[in-house]
Design an enzyme around this catalytic site. Structure first.
Site, mmCIF file in Angstrom:
data_model
loop_
_atom_site.group_PDB
_atom_site.id
_atom_site.type_symbol
_atom_site.label_atom_id
_atom_site.label_comp_id
_atom_site.label_asym_id
_atom_site.label_seq_id
_atom_site.Cartn_x
_atom_site.Cartn_y
_atom_site.Cartn_z
ATOM 1 N N CYS A 87 6.212 -7.473 -10.429
ATOM 2 C CA CYS A 87 5.232 -7.936 -11.410
ATOM 3 C C CYS A 87 5.878 -8.082 -12.792
ATOM 4 O O CYS A 87 6.701 -8.963 -12.984
ATOM 5 C CB CYS A 87 4.016 -7.014 -11.408
ATOM 6 S SG CYS A 87 2.597 -7.723 -12.257
ATOM 7 N N HIS A 196 2.207 -6.277 -5.626
ATOM 8 C CA HIS A 196 2.556 -4.861 -5.842
ATOM 9 C C HIS A 196 2.679 -4.112 -4.517
ATOM 10 O O HIS A 196 1.696 -3.501 -4.073
ATOM 11 C CB HIS A 196 1.464 -4.185 -6.673
ATOM 12 C CG HIS A 196 1.488 -4.547 -8.119
ATOM 13 N ND1 HIS A 196 2.314 -3.924 -9.021
ATOM 14 C CD2 HIS A 196 0.791 -5.468 -8.813
ATOM 15 C CE1 HIS A 196 2.124 -4.442 -10.221
ATOM 16 N NE2 HIS A 196 1.206 -5.392 -10.136
ATOM 17 N N GLU A 198 4.009 -1.327 -4.057
ATOM 18 C CA GLU A 198 3.821 0.119 -4.308
ATOM 19 C C GLU A 198 2.353 0.504 -4.339
ATOM 20 O O GLU A 198 2.012 1.674 -4.230
ATOM 21 C CB GLU A 198 4.538 0.532 -5.602
ATOM 22 C CG GLU A 198 3.808 0.236 -6.899
ATOM 23 C CD GLU A 198 3.874 -1.223 -7.337
ATOM 24 O OE1 GLU A 198 4.267 -2.097 -6.528
ATOM 25 O OE2 GLU A 198 3.494 -1.490 -8.494
#
Lengths: 223, 81
Positions: A87, A196, A198
């Protein structure tokens, strides 16, 4: 024991999430490196996390690209050190020139926060070895500048060299050229992506389709 | 010395903000607007008194930090010229 380092800028907000995802995959926590440092600790992987480094002033990622630690990250990446940008991290890597193109304002002019389908376009043994080509991942996106732009020549090179890592598979949320969600550099040791992983690496959260990315890197480094 | 840097998106780059402004102006009844492109301006006050030195410095500032040359063009104006 392989080590990962996460760069922390003023305004980073995914640094801890990615640290947890890395800890889960690597079996131990990564090193957290403040942006003002001028040297990297001994590490096998650098992660440039998401957030709003320097408040996105001037352009998203522009200021962070010139922070002291990034000089070192750029130099080490050019020597082959693996670097992952997520990002805002992807935006920073394009601003430093480690990755081609630029991330522009979303075509809708709106900040977009939702889960989107992404296709694994070009699997890489280091970054994404556990996925299969063509696999569809449900990954969260949360950005205002995710609209990938590069000129025709660069797009043709990315396609021709199989350097588009991920594409949006269902809708194109932000207007990015050719649905590009993530790309590799020429040497394939730098990956930048807008989604994302994560935030999709814990069974209690938004699915776990992002976890294999971190597991792939841990597995590759353990070899 | 006073410098003004005009930063605009390259012509081949889509400008969704300009498009939104175009539509808003149309909605307000302003007719005949064919296109709107939005950019930004940065004013810089320099201690330098030599114009050509200042110009070289400003070019380097634009190329390194102030613009992203992948998507943006810039024009430098010094003391109004």
């Amino acid at each position: 024991m392989s080590k990962a380092a996460v760069i922390v800028f003023p305004g980073s907000n995914c640094d801890r999430d990615v640290a947890i995802a890395l800890e889960s995959a690597f079996g131990h926590p990564p090193l957290m490196v403040w942006h003002a440092e001028t040297a990297l600790p001994q590490t096998d992987l650098v992660v440039v996390p998401g957030g709003f480094s320097y408040g996105d002033y001037l352009r998203a990622g522009a200021m962070a690209g010139f922070s002291p630690i990034m000089n070192e990250v750029v130099a080490r990446a050019r020597d082959g050190l693996p670097v992952l940008g997520i990002c805002n991290g992807f935006q920073i890597l394009t601003e430093t020139g480690l990755l081609p193109g630029a991330l522009m304002r979303n075509a809708s002019l709106k900040f977009i926060c939702r889960t989107v389908a992404c296709r694994v376009e070009a699997r890489d043994p280091f970054f994404s070895g556990i996925y299969t080509n063509g696999q569809i991942l449900q990954l969260p996106i949360a950005h205002n500048e995710g609209n990938y732009f590069a000129d025709d020549e660069t797009i043709a090179r990315l396609n021709g060299e199989d350097r588009v890592a991920f594409r949006y598979a269902d809708i194109n949320p932000n207007g990015s050229r050719e649905n590009i969600a993530g790309i590799y550099n020429e040497a394939r040791n730098v990956l930048g992506l807008m989604p994302h992983p994560e935030r999709a690496a814990d069974t209690n959260l938004e699915g776990t389709d992002g976890a294999p990315l971190f597991e792939s890197m841990a597995r590759a480094l353990a070899k | 010395m006073q410098a003004r840097i005009h930063i605009t998106l390259k012509p081949e780059v889509l400008d969704p903000q300009g498009k939104a402004v175009l539509h808003a102006l149309g909605g307000l009844g302003f007719g005949g607007i064919e296109d709107v492109r939005q950019g930004k301006t940065i004013d810089i006050t320099l201690a330098e008194t030599d114009r050509s030195v200042a110009e070289q410095d400003l070019i380097r500032m634009c190329e390194t930090l102030l613009t992203n040359t992948v998507i943006e063009n810039y024009e430098i104006e010094i003391d109004g010229i």
